[in-house]
Design a protein around this motif. Sequence first.
Motif, mmCIF file in Angstrom:
data_model
loop_
_atom_site.group_PDB
_atom_site.id
_atom_site.type_symbol
_atom_site.label_atom_id
_atom_site.label_comp_id
_atom_site.label_asym_id
_atom_site.label_seq_id
_atom_site.Cartn_x
_atom_site.Cartn_y
_atom_site.Cartn_z
ATOM 1 N N GLN A 177 14.688 9.997 4.441
ATOM 2 C CA GLN A 177 14.977 11.177 5.261
ATOM 3 C C GLN A 177 15.269 12.403 4.394
ATOM 4 N N GLU A 178 16.041 12.177 3.315
ATOM 5 C CA GLU A 178 16.307 13.283 2.390
ATOM 6 C C GLU A 178 15.013 13.794 1.773
ATOM 7 N N MET A 179 14.161 12.837 1.456
ATOM 8 C CA MET A 179 12.882 13.171 0.831
ATOM 9 C C MET A 179 12.053 14.076 1.750
ATOM 10 N N ARG A 180 12.046 13.736 3.030
ATOM 11 C CA ARG A 180 11.301 14.532 4.009
ATOM 12 C C ARG A 180 11.832 15.954 4.066
ATOM 13 N N GLY B 27 0.778 -1.230 0.000
ATOM 14 C CA GLY B 27 0.000 0.000 0.000
ATOM 15 C C GLY B 27 0.812 1.284 0.000
ATOM 16 N N TYR B 28 2.139 1.174 -0.128
ATOM 17 C CA TYR B 28 2.945 2.389 -0.218
ATOM 18 C C TYR B 28 3.127 2.755 -1.688
ATOM 19 N N SER B 29 2.027 3.242 -2.278
ATOM 20 C CA SER B 29 2.049 3.448 -3.723
ATOM 21 C C SER B 29 2.285 4.907 -4.094
ATOM 22 N N SER B 30 2.357 5.792 -3.089
ATOM 23 C CA SER B 30 2.654 7.184 -3.421
ATOM 24 C C SER B 30 3.895 7.639 -2.658
ATOM 25 N N VAL B 31 4.583 8.620 -3.246
ATOM 26 C CA VAL B 31 5.792 9.136 -2.620
ATOM 27 C C VAL B 31 5.459 9.736 -1.243
ATOM 28 N N ASP B 32 4.274 10.332 -1.132
ATOM 29 C CA ASP B 32 3.862 10.901 0.157
ATOM 30 C C ASP B 32 3.758 9.835 1.241
ATOM 31 N N GLY C 81 10.522 22.456 0.320
ATOM 32 C CA GLY C 81 9.949 22.775 -0.976
ATOM 33 C C GLY C 81 8.523 23.257 -0.955
ATOM 34 N N THR C 82 7.608 22.371 -0.693
ATOM 35 C CA THR C 82 6.223 22.639 -1.039
ATOM 36 C C THR C 82 5.407 23.331 0.052
ATOM 37 N N ALA D 195 7.190 8.707 2.350
ATOM 38 C CA ALA D 195 7.922 9.678 3.173
ATOM 39 C C ALA D 195 7.622 9.525 4.666
ATOM 40 N N GLN D 196 6.519 8.857 4.987
ATOM 41 C CA GLN D 196 6.159 8.654 6.398
ATOM 42 C C GLN D 196 6.747 7.368 6.987
ATOM 43 N N MET D 197 7.397 6.578 6.154
ATOM 44 C CA MET D 197 7.775 5.232 6.609
ATOM 45 C C MET D 197 8.887 5.221 7.652
ATOM 46 N N THR D 198 8.841 4.184 8.491
ATOM 47 C CA THR D 198 9.890 3.966 9.483
ATOM 48 C C THR D 198 10.643 2.681 9.128
ATOM 49 N N LEU D 199 11.711 2.442 9.858
ATOM 50 C CA LEU D 199 12.497 1.227 9.656
ATOM 51 C C LEU D 199 11.628 -0.015 9.875
#
Lengths: 82, 73
Positions: A69-72, A35-40, A78-79, A43-47
């Motif tokens: 982490q870079e993505m966050r 279910g992690y089909s979007s970049v958003d 950015g946005t 970005a919330q994921m943990t180890l």
Amino acid sequence: LVEHGTVESTVYQSVGDWLEAIKMGRYTEHFMESGYSSVDAVAQMTLEDLRRLGVNLAGHQKKIISSIQEMRVQMMNGTVPV
Amino acid sequence: MNTGPNIVYEWLKTLQLCQYVESFVDNGYDDLEVCKQIGDPDLDAIGVFIPHHRQRIHDAVRRLKEEEKETDS
């Protein structure tokens, strides 16, 4: 018409693109199926999330987590409207 | 400097296996902390298939862990 000045800091269009870019494309299906089909969402994921979806190798975990982490950071810089 | 791809390169150089450095780093094995966790599945992913190369890395990983224990105690 091509603007080279504004460097779009690497914002990935899809989870697949992102994983390919960091050479972790082999996990694309794992991400989709969990279910992690979007970049958003990614970005919330943990180890812990990564382990749950089957990323078991220490090096791959490290690589993916540091990219998240870079993505966050980029998302925050950015946005977000001031 | 105890971290970063350079130290992995140095480590592999002592094992005479520096041809694998790019693959180590590409797979996220870019410092010795994470290299300590290397086992067979990791070597499969990195693409080290020659048995005596694998053995050399397993031995070196064991040495890394032993060094860690010594500094802890």
